[in-house]
Enzyme design. Structure first.
Site, PDB file in Angstrom:
ATOM      1  N   GLU A 133       0.865  -1.189   0.000  1.00  0.00           N
ATOM      2  CA  GLU A 133       0.000   0.000   0.000  1.00  0.00           C
ATOM      3  C   GLU A 133       0.894   1.229   0.000  1.00  0.00           C
ATOM      4  O   GLU A 133       1.863   1.302   0.767  1.00  0.00           O
ATOM      5  CB  GLU A 133      -0.902  -0.009   1.244  1.00  0.00           C
ATOM      6  N   GLU A 173      -2.366  11.206   3.183  1.00  0.00           N
ATOM      7  CA  GLU A 173      -3.375  11.011   4.220  1.00  0.00           C
ATOM      8  C   GLU A 173      -3.351  12.260   5.097  1.00  0.00           C
ATOM      9  O   GLU A 173      -2.317  12.936   5.194  1.00  0.00           O
ATOM     10  CB  GLU A 173      -3.050   9.804   5.101  1.00  0.00           C
TER      11      GLU A 173
END
Lengths: 284, 465
Positions: A159, A164
């Protein structure tokens, strides 16, 4: 779609044919290796400028619907839908909107778009221009998830979190990789903080340059991190196809729950998503 | 508007020239601007900064402390007095400058502060210049701790602060009766760039609907501005009306001025809303304006025959209070605060009982008590509805208590009460049978049955025929 497994030649850093000048400077300053190399990613292989009002382009985007398992593995509180209340394209922007409403047993709704099965690719420059929402418990992300590999599960599939952000920290984004032995709390991550500005008041470009043995993280014209196999304590799993995800979560272990101070609805505006591959041109 | 005024002040001569010739200002005109220095107190008073303590505050509560500072050589030290300190009941001061500053390039007042104990500063902010306070900003109940912490007081709309002289102010009383000390340092206006997501509000964000009459003025209250700060905190400050642009949906029914004061003009409905810096404020005031309010009949008794407590028709005795608070059962709000077209009326809401204390009145030569009462429409009176009226004579010592007070109460029964119109009462003082003396009358008290929760009162006076 182009040939997905095309090899991207590595290039020595010399003069600035790079899109990002900062990349050059950062390497020059931080890395003493004469052999340090970087690819030039100039072939545009995916572009969505969200120019068509209505639902997002179905040739590019799928949706995750519902709550997944345990709130998508993170105890997230929202129910993802593909309703226009949660996802739409208006005036040149993709709008992903988190709402506080009771829906299918959840207290919030939002949306999660992904290119799984429609665009999956290895390496390249991935970037999106986004204006983020804000508030306690608001968790937007622009990220890549490894394509399904028979017999393998996360984190083995890998990932790459290009961006974020915690709504309660409106000046900070994080770039992160997860893999075997370095996932979740042990993931390899770095914060980037804006000085005298914040991510919810204007658009910013979030991107990575991803080659066979490195991932560069940048915000606007600032390269703030490079992660290589030397930086991860486990296997380097970023050498197969990944797909793109754009989502706006509410609550969950990463951000905590919204509180009375959190303003709803909250909208993440995406101006564009672009992926470039190396054009093979050397840049000596 | 502001700029023009500023210009007038500074370039009076030139402006006279312009106005005399009635020529517009040239495009080349550059308006005078003030210094944009944002420093207030770093290691000492910045140029032109003054210290003015509030009346009634402890005048020497503020000192410059060269022993304690967050940064540099000195800090502002504020010694909050103990309860009962003869020097003053609280610490409070404004810090205005001699010449105004242009603060429009900043987005917040910031400072570091710490205290000898965790405490809550009642009020702290800027925009108080002992003048109009047109752009007053107040952070209420600011929690401070024993560690140095940076605090951020956002400017509701920086574009308004092109000539601000009130750079800093505070007001703080004892905590549970005890004084303490707090220090403030590095006080300055800053452009943080992270003061964002403005959410102004009027009426504390509520949509209020109110039935009223023509020719009434109503201030729009509960004016706040909220910003989200870099640390994720939503910081709300009270903001003066000057930051707001008020609007009425129906100027034929109600107007609102730049101070946020509404004046009702005609029957109809009008919605009052506002903006700050182009951002729509949460909250609104919907006014359902009925016809003209019928005032109580103007008293006609000659002044020589009257001792008046409350009336526009007479000179009144001194009133100590219109709403003395009797713990713990009294709920009544309001007092002498309704003004209809120049006529003062006492208005009580959440009414259960209320007392008006006035200068001791010798009514021994008087024979009657006149009172006009108004119970609003919408209150459903029943057969057992009543309003009690009590008179208290404070006796020869002229103060409450002391063993010589006399009290007498009469009941106005339902058959004498009406809603939606004035009820005029002329009550013989002899009806107050328990009142053995009326040489030191000092208190009149109203108490109503439960359904009478609103009451207007006018023309309270003693008379002889």
């Amino acid at each position: 779609m182009k040939d997905k497994k095309r090899f991207i030649p590595m290039l020595r850093v010399a003069k600035s044919k790079l899109a990002l000048l900062a990349v050059v400077f950062a390497f020059a300053a931080c890395d003493t290796s004469e052999e340090q190399t970087v690819a030039v990613f100039e072939d545009l292989i995916l572009e969505d400028n969200f120019d068509q009002d209505g639902a997002p382009d179905a040739s590019i985007w799928n949706y995750d619907i519902g709550t997944g398992q345990n709130g998508w593995g993170n105890n997230e509180l929202q129910y993802y839908t593909s309703r226009s209340e949660n996802v739409s394209v208006q005036n040149g922007y993709l709008l992903i909107t988190a709402r506080k409403e009771n829906f299918q047993g959840s207290g919030y709704t939002s949306a999660r778009l992904l290119t799984k099965g429609k665009f999956e690719n290895t390496y390249g420059r991935y970037e999106a221009r986004i204006k983020l929402p804000y508030g306690q418990g608001i968790w937007p992300a622009f990220w890549l998830l490894g394509s399904d590999i028979p017999g393998e599960i996360w984190p083995q599939i890998g990932e790459i979190d290009i961006m974020e952000y915690r709504g309660q920290e409106p000046t900070v984004v994080l770039g992160t990789v997860h893999g075997p032995g370095y996932s979740a709390g042990q993931s390899i991550s770095k914060r980037y903080e804006l000085q005298g500005d914040r991510f919810d008041t204007g658009f910013h470009i979030f991107g990575i340059e991803w080659g066979p043995e490195y991932i560069n993280f940048y915000v606007d014209d600032v390269l703030y991190n490079q992660i290589t196999p030397d930086d991860v304590p486990g296997e380097w799993v970023f050498n197969h196809d990944f797909y793109i995800i754009l989502n706006l979560a509410v609550g969950g272990s990463f951000v905590g729950s919204p509180n009375a101070e959190t303003v709803f609805p909250q909208t993440m505006l995406v101006d564009y998503v672009r992926v470039y591959e190396s054009n093979g041109q050397r840049n000596f | 508007m502001m700029k023009t005024n500023l210009y007038k002040l500074i370039c009076t001569g030139i402006l006279i020239g312009f106005t005399a010739c009635e020529r517009p200002l040239s495009d080349d005109v550059e308006f005078a601007t003030y210094a944009s220095n944002g420093d207030v107190f770093l290691d000492g008073f910045t140029a032109g900064l003054n210290y003015f303590p509030f009346e009634g505050s402890k005048l020497d509560a503020f000192t410059v402390d060269s022993e304690v500072s967050y940064d540099g050589e000195a800090s502002m030290r504020i010694d909050v007095p103990n309860f009962g300190d003869p020097g003053g009941a609280y610490a409070g001061a404004v810090f205005p400058t001699n010449s105004p500053r242009d603060l429009s390039g900043y987005d917040a007042l910031t400072f570091w502060a710490k205290a000898t104990k965790a405490a809550t500063i009642n009020e702290i902010g800027f925009g108080n210049n002992f003048g109009e306070n047109k752009f007053l900003v107040t952070k209420t109940n600011l929690r401070i701790s024993t560690n140095w912490v940076k605090y951020i007081i956002p400017i509701p709309d920086p574009s308004k602060l092109i000539a601000e002289s009130g750079l800093f102010w505070y007001s703080e009383g004892p905590e549970d009766g005890d004084g303490y000390t707090f220090w403030v340092d590095e006080v300055q206006f800053e452009k943080l760039g992270t003061v964002a997501q403005p959410r102004p509000s009027i009426l504390n964000g509520e949509d209020v609907e109110q039935t009223t009459f023509t020719d009434i003025t109503i201030p729009v209250t509960g004016l706040t501005q909220t910003f989200n700060l870099a640390n994720g905190v939503n910081q709300t400050v009270n903001a003066a009306p000057g930051y707001f642009t008020f609007e009425t949906s129906n100027p034929g029914v109600a107007l609102v001025n730049e101070q946020g004061v509404v004046t009702t003009l005609n029957e109809g409905t009008a919605v009052i809303t506002a903006l700050v810096g182009g951002v729509r404020a949460a909250g609104s005031l919907t006014l359902n304006v009925g016809g003209a309010f019928e005032l109580a009949p103007t008293p006609t008794r000659p002044a020589a025959n009257v001792i008046s407590v409350y009336s526009d028709a007479y000179t009144n005795v001194n009133v100590d209070f219109y709403n003395g608070f009797f713990e713990p059962f009294q709920t009544t709000l309001g007092g002498d605060d309704l003004n209809i077209n120049g006529n003062s009326i006492i208005s009580y809401t959440d009414f259960n009982f209320v007392g008006i204390q006035f200068g001791r009145v010798n009514a021994s030569a008087m024979t009657g008590l006149h009172i006009d009462l108004y119970i609003p429409e919408g209150i459903n009176l029943n057969a057992s509805s009543f309003i009690d009226i009590e008179l208290q004579d404070y006796g020869s010592d002229a103060v409450t208590g002391g063993g010589d007070d006399t009290v007498s109460r009469i009941k106005i029964t339902a058959d004498r009460l009406q809603t939606g119109q004035w009820v005029t009462l002329d009550i013989p003082l002899s009806d107050f049978t328990a009142l053995t003396t009326r040489t030191n009358l000092g208190l009149i008290l109203f108490q109503g049955s439960a359904e009478i929760n609103e009451l207007l009162v006018d023309n309270i006076y003693f008379y002889t025929e």
